[in-house]
Design a protein around this motif. Structure first.
Motif, PDB file in Angstrom:
ATOM      1  N   ARG A 142      -0.480   7.414   1.314  1.00 31.93           N
ATOM      2  CA  ARG A 142      -1.077   7.617   2.644  1.00 31.93           C
ATOM      3  C   ARG A 142      -1.016   9.082   3.057  1.00 31.93           C
ATOM      4  N   GLY A 143       0.057   9.738   2.679  1.00 37.96           N
ATOM      5  CA  GLY A 143       0.209  11.140   3.029  1.00 37.96           C
ATOM      6  C   GLY A 143      -0.800  12.061   2.358  1.00 37.96           C
ATOM      7  N   LEU A 144      -1.466  11.570   1.311  1.00 35.60           N
ATOM      8  CA  LEU A 144      -2.472  12.368   0.609  1.00 35.60           C
ATOM      9  C   LEU A 144      -3.833  12.329   1.293  1.00 35.60           C
ATOM     10  N   MET A 145      -4.030  11.381   2.193  1.00 36.66           N
ATOM     11  CA  MET A 145      -5.367  11.146   2.713  1.00 36.66           C
ATOM     12  C   MET A 145      -5.954  12.307   3.519  1.00 36.66           C
ATOM     13  N   PRO A 146      -5.199  13.033   4.349  1.00 33.99           N
ATOM     14  CA  PRO A 146      -5.818  14.186   5.023  1.00 33.99           C
ATOM     15  C   PRO A 146      -6.368  15.221   4.042  1.00 33.99           C
TER      16      PRO A 146
ATOM     17  N   LEU B 250      -5.803   2.482  -1.800  1.00 37.41           N
ATOM     18  CA  LEU B 250      -4.571   3.016  -2.375  1.00 37.41           C
ATOM     19  C   LEU B 250      -3.844   2.027  -3.286  1.00 37.41           C
ATOM     20  N   GLU B 251      -4.023   0.739  -3.038  1.00 29.31           N
ATOM     21  CA  GLU B 251      -3.234  -0.279  -3.726  1.00 29.31           C
ATOM     22  C   GLU B 251      -3.257  -0.175  -5.248  1.00 29.31           C
ATOM     23  N   PRO B 252      -4.398   0.110  -5.889  1.00 34.31           N
ATOM     24  CA  PRO B 252      -4.375   0.185  -7.355  1.00 34.31           C
ATOM     25  C   PRO B 252      -3.529   1.325  -7.916  1.00 34.31           C
ATOM     26  N   TRP B 253      -3.103   2.261  -7.057  1.00 32.06           N
ATOM     27  CA  TRP B 253      -2.350   3.422  -7.523  1.00 32.06           C
ATOM     28  C   TRP B 253      -0.866   3.351  -7.162  1.00 32.06           C
ATOM     29  N   THR B 254      -0.423   2.221  -6.596  1.00 30.96           N
ATOM     30  CA  THR B 254       0.954   2.139  -6.104  1.00 30.96           C
ATOM     31  C   THR B 254       1.991   2.057  -7.225  1.00 30.96           C
ATOM     32  N   ASP B 255       1.553   1.911  -8.474  1.00 35.25           N
ATOM     33  CA  ASP B 255       2.521   2.003  -9.565  1.00 35.25           C
ATOM     34  C   ASP B 255       2.838   3.454  -9.901  1.00 35.25           C
ATOM     35  N   LEU B 256       2.025   4.379  -9.389  1.00 34.77           N
ATOM     36  CA  LEU B 256       2.243   5.801  -9.651  1.00 34.77           C
ATOM     37  C   LEU B 256       2.913   6.512  -8.487  1.00 34.77           C
ATOM     38  N   ALA B 257       2.784   5.954  -7.299  1.00 36.67           N
ATOM     39  CA  ALA B 257       3.424   6.526  -6.107  1.00 36.67           C
ATOM     40  C   ALA B 257       3.514   5.422  -5.067  1.00 36.67           C
ATOM     41  N   ASP B 258       4.527   5.511  -4.196  1.00 32.57           N
ATOM     42  CA  ASP B 258       4.668   4.470  -3.173  1.00 32.57           C
ATOM     43  C   ASP B 258       3.575   4.633  -2.119  1.00 32.57           C
TER      44      ASP B 258
END
Length: 339
Positions: A282-286, A269-277
């Motif tokens: 994490r909430g997208l993972m399911p 997830l870390e490379p995308w944290t500029d687009l969402a916290d």
């Protein structure tokens, strides 16, 4: 359809490969010092090796539906250098890909590497995904398929595939039982909701390796190089996390919230944290987990369609149906533990 294992075991095919391979290797300044050795033949690909004065070279041919791997590897390497095994030569029209030997993969025996070994792999591939996201046209031009993303399209994809399966003869092992088919239909709402969640996330599509694990990764410098892009799709980037996370969770019998699983997920997830916290991601993972089961179904669907059914190992003949069951189950992970 063609009996690919028989073709790849034939003298005629081997001669064709050698006519291309040997001059292609020598054109790189290497001197061939050994015979071409066929390491394995599966219904989806064959892999061979040959010794040179600069180390072993590996060469692969995929089944027709995944022959794009050679061109895809070249495109990925041009955009994100160091992501794939070093390319020695390739022939995109035949799907032939020759790469330099990198030693043993990071997972090469029955002992699963510790969680610490998985984190650098996850970070590197996710970083490559971020770079590749801006190059959709170049990657799709290689023959890489775009998986449906809009909820209605994803559901329609499942419905079409299910219809094909239920109309197979009763004796065909790919045909789901009536109970299984009803369960898949009952779970279409879950698939629709998951697809809607991913669309609403706003993250750009990127390369989904679709078989990402340490057995397909090799140490290269301070990072890792990846092989086996034949299962890949162009789709939501977070779906790539499911295979490594589920492997770690299943093999170590960890609860879903175990710190090792959280750390591995966060690495993707870390490379995308500029687009969402991070909490939002994490909430997208399911949802990503659920849709990624459809990606596995698609990979098996196209591979099994490439050959007569008798060429497919018995343990893989129900793979498409099994992954549809998982994708539509209340808990995809619990559903998948049996295969």
């Amino acid at each position: 359809m063609i009996d690919l294992p028989a073709r790849w075991s034939s003298d005629a095919w081997r001669a064709e490969l050698e006519v291309w391979l040997l001059p292609a290797i020598e054109a790189t300044g290497r001197v061939v010092t050994g015979e071409l050795v066929q390491e394995r033949v599966r219904f989806w690909s064959t892999v061979l090796s040959i010794e040179t004065d600069q180390g072993k070279v590996w060469v692969k041919e995929n089944a027709p539906s995944q022959a794009f791997e050679a061109a895809l590897a070249q495109a990925v390497e041009a955009i994100a250098p160091g992501t794939v095994a070093p390319i020695v030569a390739l022939e995109p029209s035949r799907g032939w890909l020759a790469t330099a030997d990198l030693g043993m993969p990071l997972w090469h025996d029955d002992t699963m590497p510790p969680p610490s070994e998985w984190l650098p792999m996850a970070r590197q591939f996710a970083s490559a995904q971020r770079a590749l996201a801006a190059h959709e046209d170049a990657l799709l031009a290689t023959g890489l398929s775009r998986f449906p993303k809009e909820p209605d399209d994803v559901v329609a994809w499942v419905e079409r595939l299910l219809a094909e399966l239920v109309h197979l003869p009763d004796e065909d092992p790919r045909r789901p039982s009536a109970t299984e088919a009803d369960g898949i239909r009952d779970g279409l709402g879950r698939v629709r909701d998951a697809a809607a969640t991913l669309v609403a996330s706003g993250l750009p599509d990127s390369l989904q390796h679709n078989d990402l694990h340490l057995g397909n990764a090799f140490r290269l410098g301070d990072g890792a190089a990846f092989i086996d892009l034949g299962d890949a799709l162009w789709t939501h980037p977070l779906t790539v996390a499911r295979i490594p996370v589920w492997i770690l969770r299943g093999r170590r019998e960890l609860p879903a919230d175990h710190p090792d699983l959280v750390a591995l997920t966060d690495a993707f997830l870390e490379p995308w944290t500029d687009l969402a916290d991070l909490d939002t991601l994490r909430g997208l993972m399911p949802a990503a987990d659920r849709i990624s089961c459809l990606h596995r179904a698609e990979s098996w669907r196209r591979l099994i369609a490439d050959v007569p059914l008798e060429c497919v190992d018995e343990r893989f003949r129900r793979s498409v149906t099994e992954w549809l069951i998982d994708a539509t189950a209340p808990d995809p992970f619990s559903s998948a533990t049996s295969h």
